[in-house]
Write a protein that holds these residues in place. Structure first.
Motif, PDB file in Angstrom:
ATOM      1  N   GLY A  65      11.172 -33.863 -61.709  1.00 35.53           N
ATOM      2  CA  GLY A  65      10.645 -32.867 -62.617  1.00 35.53           C
ATOM      3  C   GLY A  65       9.581 -31.947 -62.060  1.00 35.53           C
ATOM      4  O   GLY A  65       9.056 -31.098 -62.763  1.00 35.53           O
ATOM      5  N   ALA A  66       9.229 -32.087 -60.792  1.00 37.21           N
ATOM      6  CA  ALA A  66       8.120 -31.290 -60.265  1.00 37.21           C
ATOM      7  C   ALA A  66       8.492 -30.468 -59.035  1.00 37.21           C
ATOM      8  O   ALA A  66       8.300 -29.259 -59.023  1.00 37.21           O
ATOM      9  CB  ALA A  66       6.925 -32.174 -59.951  1.00 37.21           C
ATOM     10  N   ALA A  67       8.996 -31.113 -57.985  1.00 35.19           N
ATOM     11  CA  ALA A  67       9.159 -30.358 -56.741  1.00 35.19           C
ATOM     12  C   ALA A  67      10.080 -31.044 -55.751  1.00 35.19           C
ATOM     13  O   ALA A  67      10.300 -32.254 -55.804  1.00 35.19           O
ATOM     14  CB  ALA A  67       7.802 -30.160 -56.079  1.00 35.19           C
ATOM     15  N   ARG A  68      10.566 -30.217 -54.831  1.00 33.91           N
ATOM     16  CA  ARG A  68      11.217 -30.673 -53.599  1.00 33.91           C
ATOM     17  C   ARG A  68      10.390 -30.065 -52.479  1.00 33.91           C
ATOM     18  O   ARG A  68      10.323 -28.845 -52.343  1.00 33.91           O
ATOM     19  CB  ARG A  68      12.652 -30.182 -53.509  1.00 33.91           C
ATOM     20  N   MET A  69       9.734 -30.929 -51.709  1.00 40.64           N
ATOM     21  CA  MET A  69       8.851 -30.450 -50.647  1.00 40.64           C
ATOM     22  C   MET A  69       9.429 -30.881 -49.309  1.00 40.64           C
ATOM     23  O   MET A  69       9.746 -32.048 -49.108  1.00 40.64           O
ATOM     24  CB  MET A  69       7.446 -31.025 -50.839  1.00 40.64           C
ATOM     25  N   GLU A  70       9.559 -29.914 -48.394  1.00 40.99           N
ATOM     26  CA  GLU A  70      10.083 -30.202 -47.066  1.00 40.99           C
ATOM     27  C   GLU A  70       8.963 -30.023 -46.048  1.00 40.99           C
ATOM     28  O   GLU A  70       8.262 -29.017 -46.060  1.00 40.99           O
ATOM     29  CB  GLU A  70      11.249 -29.277 -46.743  1.00 40.99           C
ATOM     30  N   PHE A  71       8.819 -31.007 -45.163  1.00 38.71           N
ATOM     31  CA  PHE A  71       7.754 -31.022 -44.167  1.00 38.71           C
ATOM     32  C   PHE A  71       8.375 -30.978 -42.774  1.00 38.71           C
ATOM     33  O   PHE A  71       9.076 -31.907 -42.377  1.00 38.71           O
ATOM     34  CB  PHE A  71       6.908 -32.294 -44.319  1.00 38.71           C
ATOM     35  N   CYS A  79       8.262 -23.950 -51.327  1.00 40.63           N
ATOM     36  CA  CYS A  79       8.317 -24.981 -52.348  1.00 40.63           C
ATOM     37  C   CYS A  79       8.035 -24.340 -53.700  1.00 40.63           C
ATOM     38  O   CYS A  79       7.124 -23.525 -53.827  1.00 40.63           O
ATOM     39  CB  CYS A  79       7.264 -26.057 -52.048  1.00 40.63           C
ATOM     40  N   ALA A  80       8.815 -24.704 -54.698  1.00 41.94           N
ATOM     41  CA  ALA A  80       8.554 -24.258 -56.073  1.00 41.94           C
ATOM     42  C   ALA A  80       8.077 -25.483 -56.838  1.00 41.94           C
ATOM     43  O   ALA A  80       8.843 -26.417 -57.058  1.00 41.94           O
ATOM     44  CB  ALA A  80       9.815 -23.679 -56.689  1.00 41.94           C
ATOM     45  N   TYR A  81       6.806 -25.493 -57.217  1.00 46.46           N
ATOM     46  CA  TYR A  81       6.196 -26.660 -57.857  1.00 46.46           C
ATOM     47  C   TYR A  81       6.087 -26.419 -59.360  1.00 46.46           C
ATOM     48  O   TYR A  81       5.435 -25.471 -59.799  1.00 46.46           O
ATOM     49  CB  TYR A  81       4.814 -26.922 -57.247  1.00 46.46           C
ATOM     50  N   ALA A  82       6.742 -27.266 -60.146  1.00 44.18           N
ATOM     51  CA  ALA A  82       6.737 -27.099 -61.603  1.00 44.18           C
ATOM     52  C   ALA A  82       5.459 -27.683 -62.200  1.00 44.18           C
ATOM     53  O   ALA A  82       5.082 -28.814 -61.903  1.00 44.18           O
ATOM     54  CB  ALA A  82       7.955 -27.787 -62.205  1.00 44.18           C
TER      55      ALA A  82
END
Length: 134
Positions: A65-71, A79-82
């Motif tokens: 429900g918040a984000a997909r973060m790639e490092f 990143c699109a953070y809800a």
């Protein structure tokens, strides 16, 4: 791929211009390995389900429900953070990834800058220690 139950200690540090914030929590989770990939899964105390995938070159964090973060070290990723107020477009500049696991457990660490429109919002570090439980 066998999931191995573990006890996790998750430490998150966020350094912003107005100060340092640190969060530490302990949760039950699981880890697994397949080829050169390590997976960690757990539920945060606030209820978000987190899946981390570590490869030798990158890590990906999925927060329900918040984000997909790639490092990816040396690269900026989008990143699109809800949030409750709407979706916040951010960039991530990864400075370090480390992940080491064995049958007894292991640890993982992410260091990165969180940015918006090219400006640094915060310096971040996530450190996860896992102890395999029977």
């Amino acid at each position: 791929m066998k999931r191995i139950p573990c006890a996790l200690t998750v430490t998150g540090r966020q350094k912003r211009p107005d100060g340092l914030d640190e969060q530490v929590f302990e949760v039950s989770g699981a880890w697994s390995a397949q080829d050169d990939v390590i997976y960690l899964v757990y539920d945060e105390p606030e209820g978000a389900h987190v899946t981390l995938k570590f490869t030798p070159q990158r890590a990906v964090m999925l927060r329900s429900g918040a984000a997909r973060m790639e490092f990816v070290p040396g690269r900026e990723t989008a990143c699109a953070y809800a949030t409750a107020a709407g979706v916040l477009p951010l960039e991530i500049r990864t400075t370090a990834i480390r992940c080491r696991f064995s049958e007894a457990g292991g640890s993982a660490r992410l260091r990165y800058l969180l940015m918006q429109r090219g400006g640094v919002i915060s310096e971040n570090e996530v450190h996860i220690r896992a102890r395999t439980v029977e």
